[in-house]
Design a protein around this motif. Sequence first.
Motif, PDB file in Angstrom:
ATOM      1  N   GLU A 249       0.214  -1.150  -0.072  1.00  0.00           N
ATOM      2  CA  GLU A 249      -0.164  -0.329   0.028  1.00  0.00           C
ATOM      3  C   GLU A 249       0.962   1.614   0.211  1.00  0.00           C
ATOM      4  N   ILE A 250       0.659   2.200  -1.030  1.00  0.00           N
ATOM      5  CA  ILE A 250       1.154   3.546  -1.075  1.00  0.00           C
ATOM      6  C   ILE A 250       0.013   4.541  -0.730  1.00  0.00           C
ATOM      7  N   ALA A 251       0.310   4.571   0.627  1.00  0.00           N
ATOM      8  CA  ALA A 251      -0.101   6.223   1.232  1.00  0.00           C
ATOM      9  C   ALA A 251      -0.908   7.522   0.827  1.00  0.00           C
ATOM     10  N   GLY A 252      -1.742   7.012   0.224  1.00  0.00           N
ATOM     11  CA  GLY A 252      -2.181   8.526  -0.258  1.00  0.00           C
ATOM     12  C   GLY A 252      -2.306   8.151  -1.280  1.00  0.00           C
ATOM     13  N   HIS A 253      -1.703   7.728  -1.992  1.00  0.00           N
ATOM     14  CA  HIS A 253      -1.720   7.118  -3.870  1.00  0.00           C
ATOM     15  C   HIS A 253      -2.274   5.573  -4.144  1.00  0.00           C
ATOM     16  N   GLY A 254      -2.198   4.510  -3.589  1.00  0.00           N
ATOM     17  CA  GLY A 254      -2.730   3.757  -4.071  1.00  0.00           C
ATOM     18  C   GLY A 254      -2.635   2.529  -4.094  1.00  0.00           C
ATOM     19  N   ILE A 255      -2.312   1.213  -4.678  1.00  0.00           N
ATOM     20  CA  ILE A 255      -1.288  -0.087  -4.418  1.00  0.00           C
ATOM     21  C   ILE A 255      -0.243  -0.646  -4.984  1.00  0.00           C
ATOM     22  N   ARG A 256       0.240  -1.329  -5.191  1.00  0.00           N
ATOM     23  CA  ARG A 256       1.609  -2.119  -5.683  1.00  0.00           C
ATOM     24  C   ARG A 256       1.508  -3.348  -5.543  1.00  0.00           C
ATOM     25  N   ALA A 257       0.633  -4.088  -6.343  1.00  0.00           N
ATOM     26  CA  ALA A 257       0.718  -5.517  -6.578  1.00  0.00           C
ATOM     27  C   ALA A 257       1.425  -6.138  -7.570  1.00  0.00           C
ATOM     28  N   LYS A 258       1.830  -7.902  -7.225  1.00  0.00           N
ATOM     29  CA  LYS A 258       2.186  -8.786  -8.920  1.00  0.00           C
ATOM     30  C   LYS A 258       0.994  -9.845  -9.073  1.00  0.00           C
ATOM     31  N   VAL A 259      -0.060  -9.606  -9.302  1.00  0.00           N
ATOM     32  CA  VAL A 259      -1.376 -10.525  -9.990  1.00  0.00           C
ATOM     33  C   VAL A 259      -0.535 -11.494 -10.965  1.00  0.00           C
ATOM     34  N   GLN A 260      -0.572 -12.736 -10.948  1.00  0.00           N
ATOM     35  CA  GLN A 260      -0.597 -13.970 -12.237  1.00  0.00           C
ATOM     36  C   GLN A 260       1.116 -13.183 -12.607  1.00  0.00           C
TER      37      GLN A 260
END
Length: 729
Positions: A496-507
């Motif tokens: 979670e990047i506060a005040g910005h959003g989300i980064r994740a590796k999906v498949q």
Amino acid sequence: MTQTPALKTQQMQVGGMDCSSCAMKIEGSVEKLPGIAEVSVNVAIGRMVVSYDPQEVSEAEIQKQVTRLGYTVAIEQSRTLTSSHASTNGHVDDDHDQDDGHDHGHSHGSGEFNLKKELPPVLLAISLFAIGIIFEEPLHNTPYNIGELAVFIPAYLLSGWSVLKTAGRNILRGQIFDENFLMTIATLGAFAIHQFPEAVAVMLFFKVGELFQEYSVGRSRRSIKALLEVRPDSANLKVNGTIKQVAPETINVGDQILVKPGEKVPLDGEILEGNSQVDTSALTGESVPRIVNIGDPILAGMINKSGALTIRVTKLFGESSIAKILDLVENATSKKADTEKFITKFARYYTPVVVFLSLAVAILPPLLIPGANRSDWIYRALILLVISCPCGLVISIPLGYFGGIGGAAKRGILVKGSTFLDALTAVKTVVFDKTGTLTKGTFKVTQIVTRNGFSEAELLALAANAEANSNHPVAQSIREAYGQPINESDIKDYEEIAGHGIRAKVQNKVVLAGNDRLLHRENIDHDICDVAGTVVHLAVDGRYAGYILIADEIKEDAAEAIRDLKKAGVERTVMLTGDNEVVAKRVAGQLGLDAYFAGLLPEDKVGAIEKLLDRSGKKKVVFVGDGINDAPVIARADIGMAMGALGSDAAIETADVVLMTDAPSKVAEAIQVARKTRRIVVQNIVMAMTIKGIFIVLGTFGLATLWEAVFADVGVALLAIFNASRVLK
């Protein structure tokens, strides 16, 4: 760097606090002990809260100081708080059971105030007094006034024995200037100058006034006890298919309980079986029952109206919403308003000053004025002694604030102390968070816009997977729209990047999901920035994939709440939001707000509040948030309000005022209750000061009698008490 010592905050039940200067006397005495940081005595619920340094003073020494004054003390429960916490929060966050069996005898001994027990001696004294007045002449003409003495002395002792006894005991302990001492000196002085009827009248009316006063204090106690009745007594625990009735304190998280129709919900939990209507009025002040179904959360203190419910317990009894709420209400008056502190200090100086003035009136005129009658000037001095009793002020002002806090609680508004109630009267700027405060916070996906060859289904699936571990309402709405189970093993490196959003590796694809700032931060090329609504942009492996548009409805009473605040004299209404300029402008326009700040990170909101604060401190700023992620802003504002915070521990801990419902209109209601309370308190001060001032002048010039003085004194006390009780309505 010197370390601030950890203060211990202790609650004690003090018995026998039905006389008006009891609280003042105890506070003054305990404050003299070394290591005492703060002491607050609440006559209405018979409680003392004291913060002290345990290295300098012990519990036993504090208890001894109180018992020396003739009161009974029982330790409730203690908890060590840091000095900063103790000074900023208006309550002690202990989870305990109130012991309602404490002592409240006016004689400072044991035993609850009992009108049936107190009334017969007073009625007998009134009968003897009436006989003495009717047959005054024949009784007066008996040798050595023996007839008068035979009637008036028993009447005097019947009505005033507890006063004489307490005055004598207090004098031996060095506690001189209280109402018992004043009444004793005034009446014995009247006997000395052969004013027998006046002496008995003073003591009798004083006693009758005290009975009314004790009744009023008892009524306040009963109103709090009625509020405390929402505390559940038992719970139906399910054990191996059978039902066992147990105390709520013995139930653990994960246990299952059955709540039958008509029963109180004993603990916070989640509904496993059944559906019903629940009465939430004890918690929120709402009269309309709420419908609950399987999967819904349910809170302790609600009343089950129709169907049987099986509930899985999610919190221990001591951590439940109702336990925290009751603790707040019980301890709200421990943070005193400046008016209360002023009156306490004023009474300490006022009484000795008037006593010495009466002494001067008794001694100086016969010495300085030729032909002055000593008996006449002593009589005038006795009138001043009667007037110098500060009962009306000392009891009615705390009772006024106590009533205000109780009245607000009945409306679903929890105020953590009279100091915050006072601060609400000076509110000129109200600042709202947007999501969950002015809007419902129930988001729904309304549009999916794709770019660079991605399909809508693909975009929604990637977003739902990326947001799988987020509790944010926007993330929940995306998962609901997707509606399919998510395979957790497909998701890696979630961040979670506060005040910005989300980064994740999906498949094995790097997915970014967030606001426009996130795209700029990660240097993602995109063709659209400002979208009218709440938007989640997506990028996959560094390529812009499109955005999902999410709608959030404005609450039904939000516009009305802003209008009510304007009517209440609030000069500015402001909204803070992390949403973009387009969304913020649309919501502010619809509601008629004076200003808004858009695109704010959590730390930016604190900065925005600081710009709005009045440097002089005269114009207060309220911040209203949902209490979950607004804790820093709630703490920074002059008054922090948590809205819809039932069950939110963060809100109950941080806020100064907790609004039990999601209705923004409660903000204006809280201000109105505060202003009504302040108005009644000011009325009491002005009324008491004016009447006492007039009678001091009349008494000094011989234009008032003891009869009139005692009527004025008792009358002021009773009028002030009855006026204070209006605020509960």
